[in-house]
Design a protein around this motif. Structure first.
Motif, short mmCIF file in Angstrom:
data_model
loop_
_atom_site.label_atom_id
_atom_site.label_comp_id
_atom_site.label_asym_id
_atom_site.label_seq_id
_atom_site.Cartn_x
_atom_site.Cartn_y
_atom_site.Cartn_z
N GLY A 140 1.62 -4.02 -0.25
CA GLY A 140 0.58 -4.90 -1.15
C GLY A 140 -0.87 -5.15 -0.11
N GLY A 141 -0.75 -4.92 0.56
CA GLY A 141 -2.07 -5.50 1.89
C GLY A 141 -2.81 -4.90 2.32
N GLU A 142 -1.96 -3.34 2.17
CA GLU A 142 -2.67 -1.84 2.35
C GLU A 142 -3.35 -1.82 1.21
N GLN A 143 -2.92 -1.74 -0.60
CA GLN A 143 -3.07 -1.04 -1.16
C GLN A 143 -5.47 -2.39 -1.76
N GLN A 144 -4.37 -3.37 -1.39
CA GLN A 144 -5.77 -4.21 -0.81
C GLN A 144 -6.92 -3.46 -0.14
N MET A 145 -6.42 -2.97 0.76
CA MET A 145 -7.25 -2.99 1.43
C MET A 145 -8.06 -1.45 1.14
#
Length: 237
Positions: A140-145
């Motif tokens: 999820g964090g990488e997708q937000q990035m």
């Protein structure tokens, strides 16, 4: 005093016969980070949809000295007002790099795409490592990035971010807040729309509190963080 980059006056919008926003007024100056905070269903996403030209409304929206309230969403986007939507809305079956290139597909000047890719990879090094990976397979964090990097590929002058911290671990949120400070130094103005009031006020210069479709408080980030009512309602103090 020079005109604000974005100045909203008497903005009203809703869905059908149901009003959501009522006489909303606020402004954002060049290179500011401004937080618009409020609880769920306060009208935050409705406000962004009106600013982006997706939702019909009444009132005045002036951006870069021009009234844009009657423009299409495409025309507003072309002027550098870019929204990063809640939920990221990546193309999960496409690679990270192809998602980033989609951020630039409406740009008039596409001559510097390679340099722009290098720039967002410098901001988000993990995306360089994942550039061939399917976006939907990342955390999820990488997708937000990836979603933030895609928005930067559009060359925003004003970047509007809807619920950046939603569902993310505190360490990832801290990293993304650092990125916001970094892109502001590159000349991008930011409107951060958040339910996580604490995170938003940590990075913002100023803020507004939206309740039931109305702006009920405004001030510097420090003033709002120290406001007893804001503490009670949103910070659990």
């Amino acid at each position: 005093m020079s005109e604000s980059l974005l100045a909203v006056r008497d903005l009203e919008a809703g869905y059908g016969e149901m009003p959501v926003l009522r006489s909303v007024a606020f402004h954002i100056d060049e290179r500011e980070i401004v937080a618009l905070v409020g609880s769920n269903a306060a009208g935050k996403t409705t406000l962004l949809r009106a600013l982006s030209g997706v939702l019909s409304h009444s009132g005045s929206i002036r951006y870069a000295g021009e009234e844009i309230g009657n423009l299409s969403s495409d025309a507003i986007f072309a002027r550098g007002l870019v929204q990063l939507p809640e939920g990221r809305q990546l193309f999960g079956g496409m690679s990270v790099q192809d998602n980033l290139l989609m951020g630039a597909y409406r740009r008039r000047d596409r001559s510097d795409l390679d340099a722009d890719l290098d720039e967002v990879f410098r901001i988000f090094p993990v995306l360089r490592e994942r550039r061939r990976q399917l976006a939907g397979s990342m955390s999820g964090g990488e997708q937000q990035m990836c979603a933030m990097a895609r928005a930067l590929m559009a060359h925003p002058r004003l970047l509007m971010i809807d619920e950046m911290s939603l569902g993310l671990a505190p360490a990832i949120v801290d990293q993304l807040l650092d990125v916001l400070a970094s892109i502001r130094q590159r000349g991008v103005t930011v409107l951060l729309v958040e339910q996580d009031v604490y995170s938003a006020l940590r990075v913002a210069d100023r803020g507004y509190v939206l309740e039931e479709g109305r702006i009920v408080r405004e001030g510097s980030a420090r003033e709002l963080a120290d406001d007893p009512e804001v503490k009670r309602a949103y910070l659990g103090v």
